[in-house]
Enzyme design. Structure first.
Site, PDB file in Angstrom:
ATOM      1  N   HIS A 101      63.850  46.625 -72.297  1.00  0.00           N
ATOM      2  CA  HIS A 101      62.785  45.702 -72.689  1.00  0.00           C
ATOM      3  C   HIS A 101      62.874  44.454 -71.816  1.00  0.00           C
ATOM      4  CE1 HIS A 101      60.131  43.253 -75.196  1.00  0.00           C
ATOM      5  NE2 HIS A 101      59.731  44.396 -75.703  1.00  0.00           N
ATOM      6  N   ASP A 143      59.484  51.675 -79.419  1.00  0.00           N
ATOM      7  CA  ASP A 143      58.878  53.001 -79.213  1.00  0.00           C
ATOM      8  C   ASP A 143      59.852  54.144 -79.441  1.00  0.00           C
ATOM      9  OD1 ASP A 143      57.228  51.240 -76.744  1.00  0.00           O
ATOM     10  OD2 ASP A 143      56.203  52.202 -78.421  1.00  0.00           O
TER      11      ASP A 143
HETATM   12  C1  SDX Z   1      56.753  47.887 -75.145  1.00  0.00           C
HETATM   13  O1  SDX Z   1      56.647  43.203 -73.609  1.00  0.00           O
HETATM   14  C2  SDX Z   1      56.619  43.635 -74.797  1.00  0.00           C
HETATM   15  O2  SDX Z   1      56.810  42.907 -75.757  1.00  0.00           O
HETATM   16  C3  SDX Z   1      56.284  45.094 -74.951  1.00  0.00           C
HETATM   17  C4  SDX Z   1      56.389  45.696 -76.337  1.00  0.00           C
HETATM   18  C5  SDX Z   1      55.374  45.118 -77.289  1.00  0.00           C
HETATM   19  O3  SDX Z   1      55.649  45.136 -78.502  1.00  0.00           O
HETATM   20  O4  SDX Z   1      54.274  44.750 -76.819  1.00  0.00           O
HETATM   21  O5  SDX Z   1      57.692  45.472 -76.859  1.00  0.00           O
HETATM   22  C6  SDX Z   1      56.133  47.205 -76.307  1.00  0.00           C
HETATM   23  O6  SDX Z   1      56.108  48.032 -74.143  1.00  0.00           O
HETATM   24  C7  SDX Z   1      58.181  48.319 -75.235  1.00  0.00           C
HETATM   25  C8  SDX Z   1      58.701  48.955 -73.902  1.00  0.00           C
HETATM   26  C9  SDX Z   1      58.220  50.421 -73.876  1.00  0.00           C
HETATM   27  N1  SDX Z   1      58.524  50.996 -72.498  1.00  0.00           N
HETATM   28  C10 SDX Z   1      59.471  51.917 -72.354  1.00  0.00           C
HETATM   29  O7  SDX Z   1      60.227  52.312 -73.243  1.00  0.00           O
HETATM   30  C11 SDX Z   1      59.544  52.464 -70.923  1.00  0.00           C
HETATM   31  C12 SDX Z   1      61.010  52.517 -70.455  1.00  0.00           C
HETATM   32  N2  SDX Z   1      61.479  51.145 -70.223  1.00  0.00           N
HETATM   33  C13 SDX Z   1      61.402  50.625 -68.892  1.00  0.00           C
HETATM   34  O8  SDX Z   1      60.404  51.130 -68.082  1.00  0.00           O
HETATM   35  C14 SDX Z   1      61.672  49.114 -68.815  1.00  0.00           C
HETATM   36  O9  SDX Z   1      62.805  48.893 -69.542  1.00  0.00           O
HETATM   37  C15 SDX Z   1      60.572  48.149 -69.253  1.00  0.00           C
HETATM   38  C16 SDX Z   1      59.293  48.423 -68.576  1.00  0.00           C
HETATM   39  C17 SDX Z   1      60.389  48.190 -70.740  1.00  0.00           C
HETATM   40  C18 SDX Z   1      61.050  46.742 -68.873  1.00  0.00           C
HETATM   41  O10 SDX Z   1      61.073  46.683 -67.499  1.00  0.00           O
HETATM   42  P1  SDX Z   1      61.656  45.404 -66.698  1.00  0.00           P
HETATM   43  O11 SDX Z   1      61.920  44.268 -67.627  1.00  0.00           O
HETATM   44  O12 SDX Z   1      60.781  45.176 -65.520  1.00  0.00           O
HETATM   45  O13 SDX Z   1      63.075  45.884 -66.240  1.00  0.00           O
HETATM   46  P2  SDX Z   1      63.387  46.742 -64.920  1.00  0.00           P
HETATM   47  O14 SDX Z   1      62.443  47.908 -64.847  1.00  0.00           O
HETATM   48  O15 SDX Z   1      63.474  45.798 -63.761  1.00  0.00           O
HETATM   49  O16 SDX Z   1      64.847  47.313 -65.253  1.00  0.00           O
HETATM   50  C19 SDX Z   1      66.039  46.565 -65.011  1.00  0.00           C
HETATM   51  C20 SDX Z   1      67.104  47.614 -64.694  1.00  0.00           C
HETATM   52  C21 SDX Z   1      66.723  48.531 -63.541  1.00  0.00           C
HETATM   53  O17 SDX Z   1      67.922  49.004 -62.962  1.00  0.00           O
HETATM   54  P3  SDX Z   1      68.499  48.276 -61.580  1.00  0.00           P
HETATM   55  O18 SDX Z   1      67.358  48.221 -60.599  1.00  0.00           O
HETATM   56  O19 SDX Z   1      68.985  46.904 -62.033  1.00  0.00           O
HETATM   57  O20 SDX Z   1      69.638  49.179 -61.148  1.00  0.00           O
HETATM   58  O21 SDX Z   1      67.269  48.502 -65.832  1.00  0.00           O
HETATM   59  C22 SDX Z   1      66.893  49.815 -65.450  1.00  0.00           C
HETATM   60  C23 SDX Z   1      66.059  49.696 -64.203  1.00  0.00           C
HETATM   61  O22 SDX Z   1      66.136  50.891 -63.425  1.00  0.00           O
HETATM   62  N3  SDX Z   1      66.108  50.386 -66.567  1.00  0.00           N
HETATM   63  C24 SDX Z   1      66.196  51.637 -67.001  1.00  0.00           C
HETATM   64  C25 SDX Z   1      65.306  51.728 -68.088  1.00  0.00           C
HETATM   65  N4  SDX Z   1      64.716  50.552 -68.264  1.00  0.00           N
HETATM   66  C26 SDX Z   1      65.203  49.728 -67.313  1.00  0.00           C
HETATM   67  N5  SDX Z   1      66.954  52.678 -66.593  1.00  0.00           N
HETATM   68  C27 SDX Z   1      66.806  53.837 -67.273  1.00  0.00           C
HETATM   69  N6  SDX Z   1      65.960  54.014 -68.326  1.00  0.00           N
HETATM   70  C28 SDX Z   1      65.200  52.977 -68.753  1.00  0.00           C
HETATM   71  N7  SDX Z   1      64.382  53.135 -69.791  1.00  0.00           N
END
Ligand code: SDX
Length: 428
Positions: free
Chosen positions: A306, A363
């Site tokens: 998140h 989710d």
């Molecule tokens: C919602 O914003 C809100 O409030 C949203 C929400 C709401 O109520 O409106 O809470 C609802 O959208 C919840 C999130 C639902 N999405 C998912 O579950 C999709 C999976 N999650 C990711 O795609 C990600 O965690 C996000 C999109 C939620 C957040 O992305 P960020 O903040 O841009 O973080 P990032 O992608 O830069 O990740 C940081 C690191 C990365 O690794 P490094 O580059 O540092 O090595 O964490 C890793 C990412 O690769 N990472 C994950 C991961 N999520 C982040 N690795 C594996 N699996 C994951 N799910």
């Protein structure tokens, strides 16, 4: 308050600070470009506040979420969804009279214009319900012309808000009936919010809907937990579109489209598809974890991570506990919840996830409850939209209550070609 000082080109520039009621502090850079010629760059707005707001408070490090100061845990346990909708939009929980007026307004606005039904004839049964929802919500500005005009009028807003909150249910239920080739079921005037939705979804001329208080409460809790989440991607979209003075229906339509993305509201559908893939392909939890960490792998751990929560998403905690409680009470079994819990347990112990503070988000467990209620997987994001709608409306209203209304228009840093001129075709 002390000021922030920027030293640039040997010159000091002081900028005011802003502190919120929960002591969040920001540098107010609204005069930055005027004073220094500089702008800031913050891809994804990870460090940028777009507004001040009194609607929802999140402490991502502590896993705190409150609507107008009330913890979501209390609201999930004690409130109805329509009370929470009223709280978010108008600032306080409704008293008895206010609740009656609001409920009556929702009842009076629960049917959709009969001509809107003709839109469904144009959608194939396989149409994604989010595409239908966005289309139908935008079309409401054609059929319900009490929409936003130049001057914001409170009574018109109240009607639009009730119209959207009530009719989004009807549109969603009708899209489900259309997908299975069943006749639409009209809303009833004596059913409460969640019950009316489930009635329109699952009643049919041959199979009457049988109310189940536990199922109806489970749906209300899901809607309450999704009701607002400050400046997330889709709500920020509603604000940005609304800042151009587009009407509320158009602004909400834009928010629904933004919510559809699998990184955002579309993740709940992806979580179930992921859990089903693990079950059907007999993947081990370790295989999933390693794939999720592998940048080259297509496998993504949906429902984890998140932008704001660097602790357990409090909504996921409530949903997980409620799943366990209601499954036991209803003697309901779902192998996917066992896979989900094993996956959660393994990730919370894995250094990759611990270092990145990746926890289950809202989710991760919501889809398992929607399955228990009988909602089809491709409607999970529609359910998210139904829950989030009061929050989107509240944020849109708060923006319009803040005068002067400033159109949202971010800047950029240009990295394209420098000046060059047209080259005739024969010289290219
Ligand atoms: C919602 O914003 C809100 O409030 C949203 C929400 C709401 O109520 O409106 O809470 C609802 O959208 C919840 C999130 C639902 N999405 C998912 O579950 C999709 C999976 N999650 C990711 O795609 C990600 O965690 C996000 C999109 C939620 C957040 O992305 P960020 O903040 O841009 O973080 P990032 O992608 O830069 O990740 C940081 C690191 C990365 O690794 P490094 O580059 O540092 O090595 O964490 C890793 C990412 O690769 N990472 C994950 C991961 N999520 C982040 N690795 C594996 N699996 C994951 N799910």
């Amino acid at each position: 308050m002390e000021k922030a000082t920027l030293i640039f080109n040997g010159k000091k520039h002081e900028m005011p600070m802003v502190k919120g009621t929960e002591n969040e502090t920001a540098i107010d850079i609204s005069q930055l470009r005027q004073e220094t010629g500089l702008i800031t760059l913050d891809v994804g707005y990870q460090n940028t506040g777009a507004c001040t707001s009194s609607i929802t408070f999140i402490d991502g490090d502590k896993g705190i979420l409150r609507y107008r100061g009330i913890p979501i845990e209390e609201l999930a346990e004690k409130a109805s969804f329509t009370e929470v909708a009223y709280l978010l939009i108008y600032g306080d929980l409704p008293n008895k009279e206010e609740q009656q007026i609001f409920s009556q307004r929702l009842t009076q606005n629960s049917m959709i214009h009969e001509e809107m039904l003709r839109f469904f004839d144009g959608f194939p049964p396989t149409a994604h319900p989010m595409a239908i929802l966005a289309t139908m919500v935008n079309s409401m500005s054609v059929y319900y012309t009490d929409y936003y005009t130049e001057d914001f009028q409170a009574e018109t807003f109240d009607l639009m808000a009730a119209s959207l909150i009530s009719r989004i249910r009807t549109i969603a239920a009708y899209s489900y009936k259309h997908s299975i080739g069943h006749p639409h079921v009209y809303p009833k005037r004596d059913l409460k919010y969640a019950s009316n939705f489930l009635y329109m979804m699952f009643d049919s001329p041959v199979n009457p809907y049988v109310p189940d208080p536990d199922i109806e409460r489970a749906l209300s809790i899901l809607l309450i937990l999704h009701a607002d989440h400050e400046q997330n991607c889709s709500t920020s979209t509603v604000r940005l579109v609304g800042s151009s003075m587009a009407n509320l229906y158009a602004s909400i339509c834009a928010g629904i489209c933004a919510l559809w993305g699998p990184l955002h509201g579309g993740a709940n559908q992806k979580v179930i598809e992921m859990l089903e893939q693990i079950k059907n392909d007999r993947l081990t939890i370790r295989q999933c974890i390693e794939s999720a960490k592998d940048k080259n792998s297509k496998f993504r751990l949906f429902g984890f991570g998140h932008r704001v929560y660097k602790n357990y998403d409090p909504r996921a905690k409530v949903l997980k506990e409620y799943c366990e409680k209601i499954f036991k009470k209803c003697n309901y079994q779902d192998q996917l919840i066992n896979i989900a819990m094993e996956l959660e347990d393994a990730t919370l112990k894995d250094p990759f996830f611990i270092e990145r503070k990746l926890y289950p988000n809202v989710d991760f467990y919501s889809g398992i409850l929607y399955r228990m209620i009988g909602i089809p997987t491709d409607m999970f994001t529609v359910m998210f939209a139904i829950g989030r709608l009061p929050g989107m409306i509240a944020q849109w209203k708060e923006m319009h209550d803040t005068v002067p209304l400033k159109i949202g228009r971010p800047r950029q840093i240009y990295t394209g070609n420098n000046l060059r001129h047209y080259v005739p075709m024969e010289e290219r």
